[in-house]
Design a protein around this motif. Structure first.
Motif, short mmCIF file in Angstrom:
data_model
loop_
_atom_site.label_atom_id
_atom_site.label_comp_id
_atom_site.label_asym_id
_atom_site.label_seq_id
_atom_site.Cartn_x
_atom_site.Cartn_y
_atom_site.Cartn_z
N GLU A 118 0.86 -1.18 0.00
CA GLU A 118 0.00 0.00 0.00
C GLU A 118 0.90 1.23 0.00
N LEU A 119 0.90 1.92 -1.10
CA LEU A 119 1.67 3.15 -1.21
C LEU A 119 0.69 4.31 -1.22
N ALA A 120 0.66 5.03 -0.15
CA ALA A 120 -0.27 6.14 -0.02
C ALA A 120 0.35 7.41 -0.59
N MET A 121 -0.49 8.18 -1.24
CA MET A 121 -0.05 9.47 -1.75
C MET A 121 0.00 10.44 -0.57
N PRO A 122 0.95 11.38 -0.59
CA PRO A 122 1.00 12.35 0.51
C PRO A 122 -0.21 13.29 0.47
N VAL A 123 -0.54 13.84 1.61
CA VAL A 123 -1.60 14.84 1.71
C VAL A 123 -1.03 16.16 1.18
N ILE A 124 -1.85 16.90 0.43
CA ILE A 124 -1.41 18.16 -0.16
C ILE A 124 -1.71 19.30 0.81
N VAL A 125 -0.67 20.09 1.12
CA VAL A 125 -0.83 21.26 1.97
C VAL A 125 -0.89 22.48 1.06
N LYS A 126 -2.05 23.15 1.04
CA LYS A 126 -2.24 24.30 0.17
C LYS A 126 -1.59 25.54 0.77
N LYS A 127 -1.52 26.61 -0.02
CA LYS A 127 -0.89 27.85 0.42
C LYS A 127 -1.54 28.43 1.67
N ASN A 128 -2.87 28.25 1.80
CA ASN A 128 -3.59 28.80 2.95
C ASN A 128 -3.49 27.90 4.19
#
Length: 156
Positions: free
Chosen positions: A45-55
């Motif tokens: 299981e290779l999980a994609m990282p969570v995206i941290v937006k500019k805000n």
């Protein structure tokens, strides 16, 4: 591994086999308490990282959004669907292999720009103008000059 029948935690592996595709392992097990047999499967299981937006907000990685961004920049450009799929695959692989649980949205933008630069220079300029929020013509000229310098061989 807990027995699915009696919930006992002591089970024995009787047989292990790799699937035909090579992407999972099948194990036959027997419970040491109730002696019933069952099968388990193991997959990577290779999980994609969570995206941290500019805000500062966080969102799950969305491959559909990635594709739509690329397609918008590549609109009416002579780039094959296979080339776009390859770019998306490379971006996803870089994100997975980073090992990060969270990744800045700016890093994804940079990966997209790098792929567009490889695929189509015009699409790269289109994307860069929005991504980098060009304010005036000189910023466009600088981006065009940067792309133009890549094409020229260095003099020796």
């Amino acid at each position: 591994m807990k027995c699915p029948f009696c919930q006992h935690e002591d089970t024995q592996v009787l047989d292990t086999r790799i699937s035909e595709e090579g992407d999972s392992i099948r194990r036959r097990r027997r419970c040491n308490k109730c002696e019933k047999r069952f099968t388990t499967y193991e997959r990577v299981e290779l999980a994609m990282p969570v995206i941290v937006k500019k805000n500062g907000s966080r969102t799950e990685f969305d491959p559909v959004k990635l594709r739509s961004s690329l397609m918008l920049a590549l609109r009416k450009r002579p780039v094959s669907a296979e080339a776009v799929d390859g770019a998306i695959h490379r971006i996803e692989e870089k994100l997975r292999s980073s090992g990060e649980r969270e990744i800045n949205s700016g890093q994804i933008g940079e990966l997209v720009m790098r792929e567009l630069q490889r695929l189509d220079k015009i699409a790269y300029i289109r994307f860069a103008s929005v991504y980098k929020s060009f304010e005036d013509v000189t910023e466009f000229q600088d981006a065009i000059a940067e792309v133009g310098q890549e094409r020229k061989p260095t003099a020796k």
